[in-house]
Design a protein around this motif. Structure first.
Motif, mmCIF file in Angstrom:
data_model
loop_
_atom_site.group_PDB
_atom_site.id
_atom_site.type_symbol
_atom_site.label_atom_id
_atom_site.label_comp_id
_atom_site.label_asym_id
_atom_site.label_seq_id
_atom_site.Cartn_x
_atom_site.Cartn_y
_atom_site.Cartn_z
ATOM 1 N N THR A 167 -28.803 -86.835 -3.729
ATOM 2 C CA THR A 167 -29.804 -85.922 -4.267
ATOM 3 C C THR A 167 -29.188 -84.563 -4.600
ATOM 4 N N MET A 168 -30.072 -83.609 -4.886
ATOM 5 C CA MET A 168 -29.672 -82.227 -5.188
ATOM 6 C C MET A 168 -30.246 -81.278 -4.143
ATOM 7 N N GLY A 169 -30.255 -81.721 -2.894
ATOM 8 C CA GLY A 169 -30.791 -80.873 -1.842
ATOM 9 C C GLY A 169 -32.283 -80.687 -1.996
ATOM 10 N N GLU A 170 -32.746 -79.430 -1.944
ATOM 11 C CA GLU A 170 -34.183 -79.161 -2.005
ATOM 12 C C GLU A 170 -34.756 -79.282 -3.413
ATOM 13 N N TRP A 171 -33.910 -79.484 -4.412
ATOM 14 C CA TRP A 171 -34.403 -79.748 -5.766
ATOM 15 C C TRP A 171 -34.881 -81.198 -5.816
ATOM 16 N N GLN A 172 -36.183 -81.385 -5.712
ATOM 17 C CA GLN A 172 -36.744 -82.724 -5.638
ATOM 18 C C GLN A 172 -36.636 -83.449 -6.980
ATOM 19 N N PRO A 173 -36.309 -84.747 -6.960
ATOM 20 C CA PRO A 173 -36.188 -85.497 -8.215
ATOM 21 C C PRO A 173 -37.548 -85.720 -8.871
ATOM 22 N N ASP A 174 -37.525 -85.919 -10.177
ATOM 23 C CA ASP A 174 -38.732 -86.252 -10.927
ATOM 24 C C ASP A 174 -39.023 -87.746 -10.885
ATOM 25 N N GLU A 175 -38.008 -88.533 -10.579
ATOM 26 C CA GLU A 175 -38.192 -89.979 -10.410
ATOM 27 C C GLU A 175 -37.124 -90.503 -9.473
ATOM 28 N N ARG A 182 -29.566 -99.712 -3.525
ATOM 29 C CA ARG A 182 -28.962 -98.624 -4.293
ATOM 30 C C ARG A 182 -30.072 -97.765 -4.877
ATOM 31 N N THR A 183 -29.884 -96.458 -4.855
ATOM 32 C CA THR A 183 -30.921 -95.533 -5.315
ATOM 33 C C THR A 183 -30.393 -94.656 -6.442
ATOM 34 N N ALA A 184 -31.248 -94.417 -7.424
ATOM 35 C CA ALA A 184 -30.930 -93.499 -8.522
ATOM 36 C C ALA A 184 -31.999 -92.420 -8.576
ATOM 37 N N TYR A 185 -31.563 -91.180 -8.764
ATOM 38 C CA TYR A 185 -32.455 -90.031 -8.815
ATOM 39 C C TYR A 185 -32.378 -89.388 -10.202
ATOM 40 N N PHE A 186 -33.543 -88.940 -10.672
ATOM 41 C CA PHE A 186 -33.642 -88.382 -12.023
ATOM 42 C C PHE A 186 -34.303 -87.010 -11.982
ATOM 43 N N TRP A 187 -33.719 -86.071 -12.747
ATOM 44 C CA TRP A 187 -34.284 -84.728 -12.872
ATOM 45 C C TRP A 187 -34.306 -84.321 -14.336
ATOM 46 N N VAL A 188 -35.197 -83.405 -14.670
ATOM 47 C CA VAL A 188 -35.184 -82.724 -15.961
ATOM 48 C C VAL A 188 -34.939 -81.243 -15.673
ATOM 49 N N VAL A 189 -33.942 -80.661 -16.312
ATOM 50 C CA VAL A 189 -33.644 -79.237 -16.096
ATOM 51 C C VAL A 189 -34.847 -78.408 -16.538
ATOM 52 N N PRO A 190 -35.409 -77.603 -15.631
ATOM 53 C CA PRO A 190 -36.606 -76.828 -15.988
ATOM 54 C C PRO A 190 -36.278 -75.491 -16.636
ATOM 55 N N ALA A 191 -37.177 -75.044 -17.498
ATOM 56 C CA ALA A 191 -37.079 -73.685 -18.033
ATOM 57 C C ALA A 191 -37.349 -72.687 -16.908
ATOM 58 N N LYS A 192 -36.965 -71.459 -17.113
ATOM 59 C CA LYS A 192 -37.190 -70.407 -16.123
ATOM 60 C C LYS A 192 -38.471 -69.648 -16.486
ATOM 61 N N VAL A 193 -39.483 -69.750 -15.616
ATOM 62 C CA VAL A 193 -40.767 -69.090 -15.890
ATOM 63 C C VAL A 193 -41.147 -68.090 -14.810
ATOM 64 N N ASP A 194 -40.317 -67.940 -13.816
ATOM 65 C CA ASP A 194 -40.619 -67.031 -12.716
ATOM 66 C C ASP A 194 -40.789 -65.599 -13.229
ATOM 67 N N GLY A 195 -41.835 -64.913 -12.750
ATOM 68 C CA GLY A 195 -42.022 -63.513 -13.121
ATOM 69 C C GLY A 195 -43.445 -63.179 -13.516
ATOM 70 N N ASP A 196 -43.609 -62.009 -14.106
ATOM 71 C CA ASP A 196 -44.925 -61.525 -14.547
ATOM 72 C C ASP A 196 -45.020 -61.613 -16.071
#
Length: 289
Positions: A167-175, A182-196
């Motif tokens: 895995t990627m630690g606390e970055w939870q997989p999307d699938e 055998r296990t496969a983990y999938f992520w999509v790189v998210p845009a940065k939306v943090d802020g005001d």
């Protein structure tokens, strides 16, 4: 030094040192009769190949297609790169530190008839620039995934990542998919939306402006509408790549639903109010989180 792999619709640029470039351009110094052994030592990991059935599933999870550039980090005998080119018709590049494995991979690609679309580069994955990839695959170790994670999160939002077993630690997989232990983990790189943000919608005649505060942890987002001392909670927040959706109930008890695309410091899209189309919206970031 720059290595360029091109196939009409795409140019792929990898920043590499001079020696790997010469190896890529002129052939390989690897042994022609080299055959890998499961468990053999490598720079950062021992070599244990991903089973062919899981290679195919990993590429399916990433929905690889002809318009993709797949980069396999630590490509071993080249099976993932070759499968991406042969079965999914993608342009694919493997980055591998062991020159013998690189040579073997090139021979394997030639045997499978995909040498034009399956390329292999002798290089260190931590020193390589693979930002142009649309899909990144890997079978490394947990600590190596975590070392790569900041670099992966800086890739273009929407880039798809697949990891065999780790895995990627606390970055939870999307699938998560599993086959025969055998296990496969999938992520999509998210845009940065943090802020005001300053949110505007409703058109010129009935324009509404609201202050929005978002807090982000990888692809998970929470937020509120800020109105004086009031904090109106956002609902149904979903961030997938550069696509962002959220909703809230306004002071007329109407559900306002927003769906848009993140463009660095702006979000633009459409809004529905009380289940009816209500035109466009735009949000501008006024302070990054």
């Amino acid at each position: 030094m720059i290595v360029v792999c091109t196939r009409g619709w795409r140019t792929f640029v990898l920043g590499l040192a001079l020696a790997p470039f010469l190896a890529f351009a002129q052939g390989t110094n690897g042994k022609e009769d080299f055959q890998p052994e499961v468990g053999q030592a490598g720079k950062d990991v021992i070599w244990v190949p991903t089973p062919e059935f899981l290679v195919e599933r990993m590429l399916q999870m990433a929905q690889v297609g002809p318009n993709d550039l797949v980069v396999d980090l630590g490509s071993g005998d080249g099976r993932t790169v070759i499968a991406a080119a042969k079965k999914f018709h993608a342009n694919a590049v493997g980055i591998e530190f062991n020159p013998n494995m690189v040579a073997l991979s090139r021979r394997n690609a030639q045997k499978e008839g995909v040498s034009a679309d399956a390329k292999f580069i002798e290089a260190d994955i931590f020193e390589s620039d693979f930002r142009k990839a649309t899909v990144v695959t890997m079978y490394l170790l947990p600590d190596l995934n975590l070392r790569l994670r900041p670099k992966l999160l800086e890739m273009k939002p929407g880039t798809r990542l697949v990891s065999h077993q780790f895995t990627m630690g606390e970055w939870q997989p999307d699938e998560t998919s599993s086959f025969d232990g055998r296990t496969a983990y999938f992520w999509v790189v998210p845009a940065k939306v943090d802020g005001d943000w300053k949110l505007s919608y409703g058109g010129e005649k009935a324009k509404v402006e609201r202050a929005v505060s978002l807090k982000q942890s990888f692809q998970k987002v929470v937020g509120v509408i800020v109105s004086g001392t009031a904090r109106l909670g956002l609902r149904d927040l979903r961030l997938r790549g550069d696509r962002f959706e959220f909703s809230f109930v306004d002071d007329r008890s109407a559900l306002c639903e927003f769906s848009g695309r993140v463009l660095r410091n702006a979000i633009a899209g459409s809004v529905r109010i009380a289940a009816k189309p209500a035109g466009a919206f735009r949000a501008e970031r006024i302070r990054a989180g």
